[in-house]
Write a protein that holds these residues in place. Structure first.
Motif, PDB file in Angstrom:
ATOM      1  N   ASN A  29      19.249   2.198 -83.329  1.00  0.00           N
ATOM      2  CA  ASN A  29      18.076   3.061 -83.198  1.00  0.00           C
ATOM      3  C   ASN A  29      17.294   3.145 -84.502  1.00  0.00           C
ATOM      4  OD1 ASN A  29      17.628   4.907 -80.572  1.00  0.00           O
ATOM      5  ND2 ASN A  29      19.758   4.284 -80.697  1.00  0.00           N
ATOM      6  N   LEU A  30      18.005   3.265 -85.617  1.00  0.00           N
ATOM      7  CA  LEU A  30      17.333   3.396 -86.913  1.00  0.00           C
ATOM      8  C   LEU A  30      16.637   2.099 -87.324  1.00  0.00           C
ATOM      9  CD1 LEU A  30      19.946   5.510 -88.910  1.00  0.00           C
ATOM     10  CD2 LEU A  30      17.699   6.253 -88.111  1.00  0.00           C
ATOM     11  N   VAL A  31      17.297   0.963 -87.089  1.00  0.00           N
ATOM     12  CA  VAL A  31      16.702  -0.320 -87.478  1.00  0.00           C
ATOM     13  C   VAL A  31      15.473  -0.636 -86.623  1.00  0.00           C
ATOM     14  CG1 VAL A  31      17.092  -2.818 -87.531  1.00  0.00           C
ATOM     15  CG2 VAL A  31      18.828  -1.270 -88.416  1.00  0.00           C
ATOM     16  N   GLY A  32      15.530  -0.287 -85.346  1.00  0.00           N
ATOM     17  CA  GLY A  32      14.393  -0.564 -84.463  1.00  0.00           C
ATOM     18  C   GLY A  32      13.253   0.420 -84.592  1.00  0.00           C
ATOM     19  N   LEU A  33      13.518   1.589 -85.198  1.00  0.00           N
ATOM     20  CA  LEU A  33      12.506   2.647 -85.266  1.00  0.00           C
ATOM     21  C   LEU A  33      11.222   2.234 -85.991  1.00  0.00           C
ATOM     22  CD1 LEU A  33      11.642   5.527 -84.684  1.00  0.00           C
ATOM     23  CD2 LEU A  33      12.902   6.275 -86.719  1.00  0.00           C
ATOM     24  N   PRO A  34      11.274   1.607 -87.188  1.00  0.00           N
ATOM     25  CA  PRO A  34      10.015   1.232 -87.849  1.00  0.00           C
ATOM     26  C   PRO A  34       9.140   0.323 -86.994  1.00  0.00           C
ATOM     27  CG  PRO A  34      11.865   1.038 -89.376  1.00  0.00           C
ATOM     28  CD  PRO A  34      12.446   1.270 -88.019  1.00  0.00           C
ATOM     29  N   LEU A  35       9.770  -0.599 -86.278  1.00  0.00           N
ATOM     30  CA  LEU A  35       9.023  -1.522 -85.425  1.00  0.00           C
ATOM     31  C   LEU A  35       8.406  -0.789 -84.238  1.00  0.00           C
ATOM     32  CD1 LEU A  35       8.456  -4.535 -85.617  1.00  0.00           C
ATOM     33  CD2 LEU A  35      10.409  -4.942 -84.119  1.00  0.00           C
ATOM     34  N   LEU A  36       9.167   0.130 -83.633  1.00  0.00           N
ATOM     35  CA  LEU A  36       8.646   0.903 -82.504  1.00  0.00           C
ATOM     36  C   LEU A  36       7.489   1.796 -82.939  1.00  0.00           C
ATOM     37  CD1 LEU A  36      12.010   1.871 -80.781  1.00  0.00           C
ATOM     38  CD2 LEU A  36      10.285   0.291 -79.905  1.00  0.00           C
ATOM     39  N   LEU A  37       7.595   2.368 -84.137  1.00  0.00           N
ATOM     40  CA  LEU A  37       6.500   3.196 -84.641  1.00  0.00           C
ATOM     41  C   LEU A  37       5.237   2.365 -84.873  1.00  0.00           C
ATOM     42  CD1 LEU A  37       8.187   5.626 -87.195  1.00  0.00           C
ATOM     43  CD2 LEU A  37       7.191   6.195 -84.982  1.00  0.00           C
ATOM     44  N   GLU A  43       4.710   7.095 -82.078  1.00  0.00           N
ATOM     45  CA  GLU A  43       5.382   8.389 -81.972  1.00  0.00           C
ATOM     46  C   GLU A  43       6.861   8.197 -81.670  1.00  0.00           C
ATOM     47  OE1 GLU A  43       3.589  10.730 -78.907  1.00  0.00           O
ATOM     48  OE2 GLU A  43       3.434   9.068 -77.513  1.00  0.00           O
ATOM     49  N   TRP A  44       7.625   9.239 -81.958  1.00  0.00           N
ATOM     50  CA  TRP A  44       9.073   9.176 -81.803  1.00  0.00           C
ATOM     51  C   TRP A  44       9.586  10.545 -81.392  1.00  0.00           C
ATOM     52  CZ3 TRP A  44      13.037  11.354 -85.107  1.00  0.00           C
ATOM     53  CH2 TRP A  44      14.334  10.913 -84.824  1.00  0.00           C
ATOM     54  N   HIS A  45      10.525  10.555 -80.468  1.00  0.00           N
ATOM     55  CA  HIS A  45      11.158  11.791 -80.004  1.00  0.00           C
ATOM     56  C   HIS A  45      12.580  11.822 -80.541  1.00  0.00           C
ATOM     57  CE1 HIS A  45      12.192  15.210 -77.564  1.00  0.00           C
ATOM     58  NE2 HIS A  45      11.022  15.175 -76.933  1.00  0.00           N
ATOM     59  N   TRP A  46      12.931  12.892 -81.244  1.00  0.00           N
ATOM     60  CA  TRP A  46      14.261  12.956 -81.862  1.00  0.00           C
ATOM     61  C   TRP A  46      15.381  12.904 -80.831  1.00  0.00           C
ATOM     62  CZ3 TRP A  46      17.905  16.709 -80.908  1.00  0.00           C
ATOM     63  CH2 TRP A  46      17.467  17.868 -80.260  1.00  0.00           C
ATOM     64  N   LEU A  47      15.097  13.302 -79.595  1.00  0.00           N
ATOM     65  CA  LEU A  47      16.116  13.256 -78.544  1.00  0.00           C
ATOM     66  C   LEU A  47      16.435  11.827 -78.099  1.00  0.00           C
ATOM     67  CD1 LEU A  47      15.195  16.286 -76.241  1.00  0.00           C
ATOM     68  CD2 LEU A  47      17.248  16.007 -77.645  1.00  0.00           C
ATOM     69  N   SER A  48      15.650  10.852 -78.575  1.00  0.00           N
ATOM     70  CA  SER A  48      15.930   9.465 -78.195  1.00  0.00           C
ATOM     71  C   SER A  48      17.302   9.019 -78.707  1.00  0.00           C
ATOM     72  CB  SER A  48      14.835   8.539 -78.728  1.00  0.00           C
ATOM     73  OG  SER A  48      14.800   8.551 -80.142  1.00  0.00           O
ATOM     74  N   LEU A  49      17.728   9.553 -79.867  1.00  0.00           N
ATOM     75  CA  LEU A  49      19.060   9.230 -80.384  1.00  0.00           C
ATOM     76  C   LEU A  49      20.147   9.732 -79.437  1.00  0.00           C
ATOM     77  CD1 LEU A  49      18.588  10.080 -84.171  1.00  0.00           C
ATOM     78  CD2 LEU A  49      18.812   7.809 -83.159  1.00  0.00           C
ATOM     79  N   SER A  66       8.827  15.787 -79.929  1.00  0.00           N
ATOM     80  CA  SER A  66       8.056  14.555 -80.021  1.00  0.00           C
ATOM     81  C   SER A  66       7.204  14.606 -81.284  1.00  0.00           C
ATOM     82  CB  SER A  66       7.167  14.381 -78.787  1.00  0.00           C
ATOM     83  OG  SER A  66       6.451  13.179 -78.855  1.00  0.00           O
ATOM     84  N   LEU A  67       7.350  13.599 -82.140  1.00  0.00           N
ATOM     85  CA  LEU A  67       6.653  13.572 -83.421  1.00  0.00           C
ATOM     86  C   LEU A  67       5.621  12.455 -83.434  1.00  0.00           C
ATOM     87  CD1 LEU A  67       9.778  13.926 -85.750  1.00  0.00           C
ATOM     88  CD2 LEU A  67       8.277  15.745 -84.922  1.00  0.00           C
ATOM     89  N   ALA A  68       4.355  12.832 -83.652  1.00  0.00           N
ATOM     90  CA  ALA A  68       3.283  11.839 -83.774  1.00  0.00           C
ATOM     91  C   ALA A  68       3.274  11.341 -85.214  1.00  0.00           C
ATOM     92  CB  ALA A  68       1.939  12.460 -83.399  1.00  0.00           C
ATOM     93  N   LEU A  69       4.147  10.386 -85.516  1.00  0.00           N
ATOM     94  CA  LEU A  69       4.306   9.911 -86.886  1.00  0.00           C
ATOM     95  C   LEU A  69       3.196   8.961 -87.301  1.00  0.00           C
ATOM     96  CD1 LEU A  69       8.168   9.369 -86.888  1.00  0.00           C
ATOM     97  CD2 LEU A  69       6.896  11.273 -87.865  1.00  0.00           C
ATOM     98  N   GLY A  70       2.548   8.305 -86.343  1.00  0.00           N
ATOM     99  CA  GLY A  70       1.472   7.385 -86.658  1.00  0.00           C
ATOM    100  C   GLY A  70       1.977   5.975 -86.918  1.00  0.00           C
ATOM    101  N   LEU A 107      -5.921   7.653 -81.992  1.00  0.00           N
ATOM    102  CA  LEU A 107      -5.598   8.965 -82.558  1.00  0.00           C
ATOM    103  C   LEU A 107      -4.114   9.054 -82.882  1.00  0.00           C
ATOM    104  CD1 LEU A 107      -8.484   9.651 -81.522  1.00  0.00           C
ATOM    105  CD2 LEU A 107      -7.603  11.884 -80.852  1.00  0.00           C
ATOM    106  N   LYS A 108      -3.271   8.558 -82.002  1.00  0.00           N
ATOM    107  CA  LYS A 108      -1.831   8.590 -82.258  1.00  0.00           C
ATOM    108  C   LYS A 108      -1.457   7.687 -83.423  1.00  0.00           C
ATOM    109  CE  LYS A 108      -0.200  10.008 -77.703  1.00  0.00           C
ATOM    110  NZ  LYS A 108       0.673   9.686 -76.549  1.00  0.00           N
ATOM    111  N   SER A 109      -2.146   6.551 -83.552  1.00  0.00           N
ATOM    112  CA  SER A 109      -1.852   5.656 -84.674  1.00  0.00           C
ATOM    113  C   SER A 109      -2.191   6.304 -86.005  1.00  0.00           C
ATOM    114  CB  SER A 109      -2.622   4.341 -84.520  1.00  0.00           C
ATOM    115  OG  SER A 109      -3.992   4.496 -84.830  1.00  0.00           O
ATOM    116  N   ARG A 110      -3.095   7.277 -85.992  1.00  0.00           N
ATOM    117  CA  ARG A 110      -3.454   8.011 -87.203  1.00  0.00           C
ATOM    118  C   ARG A 110      -2.617   9.271 -87.378  1.00  0.00           C
ATOM    119  NH1 ARG A 110      -5.642   4.566 -90.545  1.00  0.00           N
ATOM    120  NH2 ARG A 110      -7.180   3.263 -89.511  1.00  0.00           N
TER     121      ARG A 110
END
Length: 738
Positions: free
Chosen positions: A342-350, A355-361, A416-420, A520-523
């Motif tokens: 999950n951690l290794v794939g997260l930068p690519l998914l972002l 966006e990322w939801h902490w409950l995905s873990l 849910s976090l709109a990290l951009g 907007l989400k990308s920002r």
């Protein structure tokens, strides 16, 4: 284009350093092997590029000309619904194209498992690049599929099945037959079978899988290695029951796996896993030993040789990244392995989804073993039961509905976090640091990674520059104003289709989820301070409810009197408990912004003549946003504000001749004009008369029709404010980024 140049330069530099290091270690044979593995894919890619360029030149010679085409399509690549006909096909010259048009009245003509030939009339153009930043890369997807044309069908004169004796044709026919067998199944089970076993993401599946996507569980449906190994174990079990020898069972697997890969649509994750398994069997036959990393590297080279364009797609990147990670954490426990993946794939998914939801873990820890251990087997068993007994196992549909309901509920929970969208170099560096942490744990690396994450958050959420972005929403308006350091975010109009005021019961089609919202989400934007609606027309307010459902909106601001418009109030009423509705008139100021309201002077129902006109100054440049203000009201505006002068004018009514009067343009003296209009719109916007007016007064025009999204940036480290467009202006809209 600049990003591509930077990426190419970085890749060349890193590759050179890698080869130099191998040479200095006196691993000369290995060095030459590396060079060979680089040169061959590059040569194949160059040849693919030449083919695409040749097909592009052919299309440009016949673009915008209505012609008759012979179109061939396999039944599993055609979708004929009540509203449209679309799919992927091949012309008589073997050129692959997207096609779309009105639905066929005779539905039975496409209810076949054979290849069909359609004689169609239409226009052929090049696949269009995304017109807004942050939107889906449709041109990259077309290239990865070998598609070089887009066929707009106006009429279908003949449809007939045609025989095919090729292996490819037979595989498509088997796939069409397999998909057809799932049609009688209940809705949820049907969509899961079609997606999991055949790689067909239907509208039903997309509708029911919202939570699955938000929780990053979509990899379960990506036909990855997991499914291959489940099916492989099933085959070995069947072969054992049939008393096959082990060698015969393995040979059977070597023959069946490639066939299934084709029948299942040939998704990259499935192809990667199939090639890895095939290599193991072939090397075993040759009594050769190779490590898992060797299989991974050879598979990567084969996939690049088969289709170099795939490397730009998320499925390719994620599949090879996670399989590489799996090799290095193969000895870890399930909990640790899931966390690492999950951690290794997260930068690519972002980078792709923002966006990322902490409950995905948590969801991955719970649902991955549940899905692979129980649900996938249950779905497979139901499909076999359907083939034999023409029915499904009782209770399966209910279980799958519970699964979807639980994932949808978890996805709507807070968190849910709109990290951009992080920059590409940060994504690459983050992945490298995470992989290094798997080998050498140190607090220095942890602090470095933490600092990189903190820097990324600051860059995205507190930008030093401000921006005014004019989205390409087709025939409509939508403009975003974002102050430096994210002090305020304001949207002027939302765009939309004319069905905003559709009769009750009719579905509302929203464009914003694919045009403006991704940007907007990308920002990293999750809240909007103001949504200013210039007037009530659907092409300006039609997507309002889409924004209210997906963002925290502090205020919706409408022109004086528009709250008496019952059609508008009926649409917005369900959201009034979460946002403030304000009515404004000339002389007022939009809260938390530099925008002044110059119009309306009297209350109305939100018609064109009641349009809200906004004026603001940004980095010394004076902007005027006029909605669909007609010429008579432009004259009234000058009476009230005789000293009004602007630098940038958003042309009224999409460049129609009913706005932008010659006297008005002469009086306000803009240097830059912005036109927001749809390509090939039926109104002929922008009007030729308006264009001549702009030319006469030396107004430089930016047009979303030919330039896509238009962005004005100011402040920060910029020496001076700048305009940037998504496309370079060309006639046909197949542009690259400026």
């Amino acid at each position: 284009m600049w990003t591509m140049m930077v990426d190419a330069s970085s890749g060349l530099l890193l590759t050179s350093l890698w080869l130099l290091r191998i040479w200095r270690l006196h691993l000369h044979h290995f060095c030459w092997l590396n060079v060979l593995s680089l040169v061959i894919p590059l040569a194949v890619g160059w040849q693919a590029q030449q083919t695409v360029q040749h097909q592009t030149r052919q299309i440009l010679q016949q673009v915008e000309r209505t012609q008759t085409f012979e179109l061939y399509a396999f039944p599993d690549q055609v979708v004929n619904t009540k509203t449209s006909l679309r799919g992927i096909g091949e012309l008589a010259n073997h050129q692959r194209v997207f096609f779309h048009g009105r639905p066929l009245k005779n539905q039975a003509s496409l209810q076949t498992t054979k290849r069909v030939q359609l004689q169609v009339t239409g226009t052929l153009s090049l696949p269009q690049a995304a017109s807004n930043w942050g939107a889906f890369d449709s041109l990259g997807y077309a290239r990865s599929q070998g598609i070089s044309g887009d066929l707009q069908i106006s009429d279908v004169s003949r449809v007939q099945p045609v025989p095919t004796a090729s292996l490819t044709g037979m595989i498509h026919q088997w796939r069409a037959w397999g998909l057809a067998q799932a049609t009688p199944m209940p809705k949820q089970l049907r969509s899961y079978v079609q997606s999991l076993l055949f790689g067909d993401r239907t509208a039903e599946f997309r509708e029911s899988s919202t939570g699955i996507k938000k929780l990053n569980l979509i990899h379960l449906f990506s036909l990855a290695g997991l499914h291959v190994y489940v099916l492989l174990n099933l085959w070995m079990w069947v072969a054992t029951l049939l008393h096959f020898r082990k060698e015969a069972s393995e040979c059977g697997a070597m023959l069946l796996l490639p066939l299934y890969c084709g029948v299942a649509g040939g998704a990259i994750g499935l192809l990667r896993a199939t090639l890895a398994v095939e290599q193991r069997y072939w090397f075993k036959l040759g009594k050769l030993k190779r490590s898992g990393l060797d299989y991974w590297a050879i598979t990567l080279m084969i996939c690049l040789l088969l289709n170099p364009w795939d490397i730009g797609q998320l499925g390719f990147q994620l599949s090879f990244l996670l399989s590489f990670t799996m090799y290095y954490c193969r000895d870890a426990g399930n909990l640790k392995k899931t966390m690492i993946l999950n951690l290794v794939g997260l930068p690519l998914l972002l980078y792709y989804f923002y966006e990322w939801h902490w409950l995905s873990l948590v969801a991955n820890l719970i649902f991955v073993p549940l899905f692979t251990g129980i649900l996938f087997s249950l779905i497979l068993l139901n499909y076999a039961w359907q083939l034999v007994f023409k029915s499904t196992i009782w209770g399966t549909e209910t279980v799958l509905q519970w699964f979807s309901q639980i994932t949808n509920w978890l996805a709507t929970a807070p968190g849910s976090l709109a990290l951009g969208q992080p920059p590409g170099w940060i994504v690459l560096l983050s992945i490298i640091l995470l992989l290094l942490l798997m080998e050498w744990w140190s607090w220095k690396q942890v602090l470095c990674l933490g600092g990189l994450v903190g820097l990324t958050v600051l860059l995205i959420h507190f930008p030093l520059t401000g921006e005014i972005s004019f989205f390409d929403v087709g025939q409509g308006d939508s403009i975003m104003l974002r102050e430096p350091l994210n002090r305020s975010v304001t949207l002027i109009d939302t765009g939309g289709k004319p069905n905003f005021f559709a009769k009750q019961g009719q579905p509302t089609v929203h464009l914003a989820p694919t045009t403006t919202i991704p940007y907007l989400k990308s920002r990293g934007i999750s809240r909007i301070d103001n949504i200013c609606l210039s007037h009530q027309d659907a092409d300006h307010v039609g997507d309002l409810t889409s924004f209210l459902a997906k963002f925290k909106v502090k205020r919706v601001i409408i022109p004086w009197g528009m709250n008496r418009n019952q059609h508008f109030m009926r649409k917005i009423k369900p959201y009034l408990n979460q946002t403030q509705l304000l009515s404004v008139k000339a002389g007022q100021t939009i809260p938390a912004t530099r925008l002044q309201v110059l119009h309306p002077f009297r209350p109305g129902l939100g018609e064109n003549q009641d349009s809200m006109v906004l004026y603001g100054q940004f980095a010394g440049q004076k902007f005027l946003f006029t909605g669909d203000l007609p010429q008579n009201e432009e004259h009234d505006l000058l009476k009230h504000y005789p000293q009004l002068r602007v630098d940038v004018l958003k042309l009224g009514h999409h460049g129609s001749k009913t706005s932008s009067a010659d006297a008005f343009i002469q009086a306000i003296a803009p240097r830059v004009g912005i036109v927001s209009a749809g390509r090939h719109n039926r109104y002929g916007h922008p009007n030729q008369e308006t264009l001549l007016t702009m030319q006469r007064h030396h107004v430089r025009l930016f047009n979303t029709q030919t330039m896509g999204m238009i962005r004005y940036r100011y402040g920060g480290l910029l020496r001076q404010p700048e305009f940037k467009t998504k496309w370079k202006e060309t006639r046909h809209g197949n542009q690259s980024d400026n």
